[in-house]
Write a protein that holds these residues in place. Structure first.
Motif, PDB file in Angstrom:
ATOM      1  N   LEU A 205      11.679   2.871 -22.106  1.00 48.54           N
ATOM      2  CA  LEU A 205      12.772   1.981 -21.721  1.00 48.54           C
ATOM      3  C   LEU A 205      14.042   2.355 -22.484  1.00 48.54           C
ATOM      4  CD1 LEU A 205      11.075  -1.568 -21.620  1.00 48.54           C
ATOM      5  CD2 LEU A 205      11.087   0.215 -19.871  1.00 48.54           C
ATOM      6  N   GLY A 206      14.235   3.646 -22.739  1.00 44.02           N
ATOM      7  CA  GLY A 206      15.384   4.085 -23.508  1.00 44.02           C
ATOM      8  C   GLY A 206      16.138   5.223 -22.867  1.00 44.02           C
ATOM      9  N   HIS A 207      17.242   5.610 -23.520  1.00 44.05           N
ATOM     10  CA  HIS A 207      18.008   6.832 -23.256  1.00 44.05           C
ATOM     11  C   HIS A 207      18.640   6.898 -21.871  1.00 44.05           C
ATOM     12  CE1 HIS A 207      15.210   8.807 -26.495  1.00 44.05           C
ATOM     13  NE2 HIS A 207      15.989   7.845 -26.971  1.00 44.05           N
TER      14      HIS A 207
ATOM     15  N   PRO B 293      17.509  11.741  -6.999  1.00 43.91           N
ATOM     16  CA  PRO B 293      17.522  10.868  -8.180  1.00 43.91           C
ATOM     17  C   PRO B 293      17.865   9.426  -7.806  1.00 43.91           C
ATOM     18  CG  PRO B 293      18.743  12.891  -8.581  1.00 43.91           C
ATOM     19  CD  PRO B 293      18.470  12.845  -7.111  1.00 43.91           C
ATOM     20  N   LEU B 294      17.481   8.501  -8.679  1.00 40.46           N
ATOM     21  CA  LEU B 294      17.754   7.089  -8.474  1.00 40.46           C
ATOM     22  C   LEU B 294      18.524   6.523  -9.655  1.00 40.46           C
ATOM     23  CD1 LEU B 294      14.271   5.817  -7.237  1.00 40.46           C
ATOM     24  CD2 LEU B 294      16.285   6.289  -5.830  1.00 40.46           C
ATOM     25  N   SER B 295      19.349   5.522  -9.371  1.00 42.06           N
ATOM     26  CA  SER B 295      20.103   4.817 -10.395  1.00 42.06           C
ATOM     27  C   SER B 295      20.137   3.344 -10.000  1.00 42.06           C
ATOM     28  CB  SER B 295      21.528   5.383 -10.461  1.00 42.06           C
ATOM     29  OG  SER B 295      22.315   4.687 -11.401  1.00 42.06           O
ATOM     30  N   PRO B 296      20.415   2.443 -10.925  1.00 48.79           N
ATOM     31  CA  PRO B 296      20.537   1.035 -10.529  1.00 48.79           C
ATOM     32  C   PRO B 296      21.619   0.836  -9.473  1.00 48.79           C
ATOM     33  CG  PRO B 296      20.502   1.244 -12.910  1.00 48.79           C
ATOM     34  CD  PRO B 296      20.609   2.624 -12.369  1.00 48.79           C
ATOM     35  N   SER B 297      22.733   1.551  -9.659  1.00 50.59           N
ATOM     36  CA  SER B 297      23.862   1.493  -8.741  1.00 50.59           C
ATOM     37  C   SER B 297      24.278   2.929  -8.426  1.00 50.59           C
ATOM     38  CB  SER B 297      25.045   0.744  -9.376  1.00 50.59           C
ATOM     39  OG  SER B 297      24.634  -0.496  -9.911  1.00 50.59           O
ATOM     40  N   ARG B 298      25.052   3.091  -7.396  1.00 48.66           N
ATOM     41  CA  ARG B 298      25.577   4.418  -7.067  1.00 48.66           C
ATOM     42  C   ARG B 298      26.290   4.989  -8.297  1.00 48.66           C
ATOM     43  NH1 ARG B 298      27.159   7.322  -2.371  1.00 48.66           N
ATOM     44  NH2 ARG B 298      29.145   8.422  -2.582  1.00 48.66           N
ATOM     45  N   TYR B 299      25.968   6.241  -8.636  1.00 47.18           N
ATOM     46  CA  TYR B 299      26.434   6.786  -9.922  1.00 47.18           C
ATOM     47  C   TYR B 299      26.740   8.270  -9.773  1.00 47.18           C
ATOM     48  CZ  TYR B 299      26.431   7.914 -14.920  1.00 47.18           C
ATOM     49  OH  TYR B 299      26.788   8.349 -16.169  1.00 47.18           O
ATOM     50  N   PHE B 300      27.823   8.714 -10.416  1.00 42.48           N
ATOM     51  CA  PHE B 300      28.153  10.142 -10.396  1.00 42.48           C
ATOM     52  C   PHE B 300      27.675  10.776 -11.697  1.00 42.48           C
ATOM     53  CE2 PHE B 300      31.049  13.785 -11.143  1.00 42.48           C
ATOM     54  CZ  PHE B 300      30.697  14.529 -10.024  1.00 42.48           C
TER      55      PHE B 300
ATOM     56  N   LEU C 266      15.549   5.569 -16.047  1.00 39.79           N
ATOM     57  CA  LEU C 266      15.746   4.548 -15.021  1.00 39.79           C
ATOM     58  C   LEU C 266      15.690   3.122 -15.563  1.00 39.79           C
ATOM     59  CD1 LEU C 266      16.347   4.073 -12.067  1.00 39.79           C
ATOM     60  CD2 LEU C 266      13.885   4.037 -11.627  1.00 39.79           C
ATOM     61  N   ALA C 267      14.620   2.758 -16.272  1.00 36.58           N
ATOM     62  CA  ALA C 267      14.518   1.382 -16.758  1.00 36.58           C
ATOM     63  C   ALA C 267      15.644   1.048 -17.740  1.00 36.58           C
ATOM     64  CB  ALA C 267      13.154   1.158 -17.410  1.00 36.58           C
ATOM     65  N   SER C 268      15.997   2.015 -18.579  1.00 40.71           N
ATOM     66  CA  SER C 268      17.083   1.827 -19.536  1.00 40.71           C
ATOM     67  C   SER C 268      18.427   1.702 -18.835  1.00 40.71           C
ATOM     68  CB  SER C 268      17.099   2.997 -20.524  1.00 40.71           C
ATOM     69  OG  SER C 268      18.222   2.952 -21.371  1.00 40.71           O
ATOM     70  N   SER C 269      18.614   2.456 -17.763  1.00 41.88           N
ATOM     71  CA  SER C 269      19.892   2.373 -17.049  1.00 41.88           C
ATOM     72  C   SER C 269      20.029   1.028 -16.342  1.00 41.88           C
ATOM     73  CB  SER C 269      20.044   3.534 -16.058  1.00 41.88           C
ATOM     74  OG  SER C 269      19.053   3.502 -15.054  1.00 41.88           O
ATOM     75  N   PHE C 270      18.919   0.413 -15.956  1.00 41.45           N
ATOM     76  CA  PHE C 270      18.985  -0.952 -15.428  1.00 41.45           C
ATOM     77  C   PHE C 270      19.451  -1.925 -16.513  1.00 41.45           C
ATOM     78  CE2 PHE C 270      16.921   0.353 -11.600  1.00 41.45           C
ATOM     79  CZ  PHE C 270      17.098  -0.681 -10.680  1.00 41.45           C
TER      80      PHE C 270
END
Length: 415
Positions: free
Chosen positions: A169-171, A120-127, A174-178
């Motif tokens: 771009l919701g919920h 998985p990918l996140s904008p930043s390191r995430y738990f 990925l794009a929403s988490s950015f």
């Protein structure tokens, strides 16, 4: 733009280059009817039923642009092997007189990596508390790859006969988490200011528009509110909506709310079926949900048109077409939406309960939905999504997934 005063929700209308027979849309509700990323007859039958029921356009929920953009292993994945099934699906819906849209996106930190066998990918390191795993920060190469994948998905949507795409771009996908300052702690050009946090989503839309031109309608599903302290909020959503309008990268906005990661029930007003969720899950997850489920799956009161007041703030900031989502179940709410300046309405649970509801409203404007917002339909996401109040759809012991890795997140239901 010129606007028709109080348009008739059941009259034909244009959504970008797409001509719809009316202004009602079947909202994306994750069906869990594809298998191994490919269309099944069951998925076709599901959307044909809604098309036959009268909607102007039905939306195929969550078609992932990359393998690591899925939530589970069964979601439709844009690739050459999927083309024949997707074409059968669009042809079948068109034969009923409806248009069809594909929701496209990347799940980001919502991806269950064990199920998809990807990272998985996140904008930043995430738990990720749901899957008890660390999610890596997306690299610049990852960002470029995902943007290109959205463009490729739009190209394939045209090739397979879709009328529109809904860019997610919701919920807190990925794009929403950015967009979310709660999740995005980057120090580069994709983090910090709203201009930077929105850059990824806006570039996705530009890439999709470059491909779509006038061959494909583009809907943007954009959060107004993540539903958590420190998350993306409506004042920022207004600015992002204005940037989207200025860029000309979309034909309509559909405003939504909630976080798959942090507050999955925020979009779903009504009952929180914690006991049913627990019963459908394997151990030891079942015990955990029983113990802390009420704290994670919070309950919010239902009211017709419950997102309208917030969405009207976005409506006041832009002139581009908008779709009202949330608590649209009857002609009165539809007419109120039209009078408030919305151009379309999107319906989810009410159409799961009665796929022919639009036809029935057309025959009798006083028709009331039979949906009681118990949200037990959300539990069926683990097998295939349906309303449990319909006699043929009662929950059974077989609704429990075979192993924990099969479990998707509740908000995946919303699409």
């Amino acid at each position: 733009m010129s606007r028709i005063e109080h348009p008739d929700v059941l009259a034909p209308a244009a959504l970008g280059p797409v001509r719809l027979r009316n202004r009602t849309l079947k909202a994306a509700t994750y069906e869990n009817m594809a298998r191994n990323g490919l269309v099944t007859d069951q998925l076709i039958d599901f959307h044909v039923e809604h098309a036959r029921g009268g909607v102007g356009m039905t939306t195929v929920a969550y078609c992932a642009v990359t393998p690591d953009g899925r939530i589970d292993q069964h979601q439709i994945l844009w690739r050459p092997e999927a083309i024949p099934g997707l074409r059968r699906l669009t042809d079948a819906v068109h034969a009923e007189g409806a248009a069809i849209s594909a929701q496209i996106g990347h799940s980001g930190p919502v991806n269950n990596g064990k199920a998809t066998r990807t990272k998985p990918l996140s904008p930043s390191r995430y738990f990720n508390m749901q899957f008890l795993r660390i999610v890596a920060a997306a690299s610049i190469d990852d960002i470029e790859r995902v943007i290109k994948a959205h463009a490729a998905a739009a190209r394939m949507a045209i090739e397979t006969g879709f009328d529109a795409v809904e860019v997610h771009l919701g919920h807190n996908y990925l794009a929403s988490s950015f967009l979310s300052p709660n999740i995005n702690h980057r120090k580069d050009d994709y983090g910090g200011s709203l201009n930077n946090r929105a850059r990824f989503g806006l570039r996705i839309l530009d890439a999709v528009r470059d491909v779509a031109q006038d061959q494909l309608g583009i809907v943007v599903k954009l959060n107004m509110d993540d539903g958590v302290p420190g998350g993306f909020w409506i004042d920022e959503a207004m600015q992002v909506a204005q940037w989207i309008e200025k860029a000309g990268s979309a034909d309509a906005l559909e405003m939504t709310a909630g976080s798959s990661l942090l507050n999955p029930m925020y979009l779903f007003k009504g009952d929180s079926p914690v006991n049913e969720f627990a019963a459908a899950l394997p151990q030891p997850v079942r015990t955990g949900v029983k113990l802390i489920g009420k704290h994670v799956l919070r309950e919010y009161p239902y009211a017709d048109g419950y997102l309208m007041a917030d969405a009207q703030q976005i409506r006041s900031a832009v002139s581009m077409p908008m779709i009202l989502l949330g608590g649209v179940t009857n002609r009165q709410t539809m007419d109120e939406a039209m009078a408030a300046g919305f151009d379309f309405v999107a319906m989810g649970r009410a159409l799961l309960r009665e796929p022919d509801l639009i036809n029935r409203i057309a025959e009798d404007s006083g028709t009331r939905s039979l949906c009681n917002h118990n949200n037990k339909c959300m539990v069926t996401i683990f097998t295939n999504t349906r309303c449990v109040l319909r006699p043929e759809n009662q929950l059974t012991p077989q609704d429990a997934p075979s192993e924990p890795s099969d479990v998707a997140t509740p908000l995946g239901f919303a699409g």
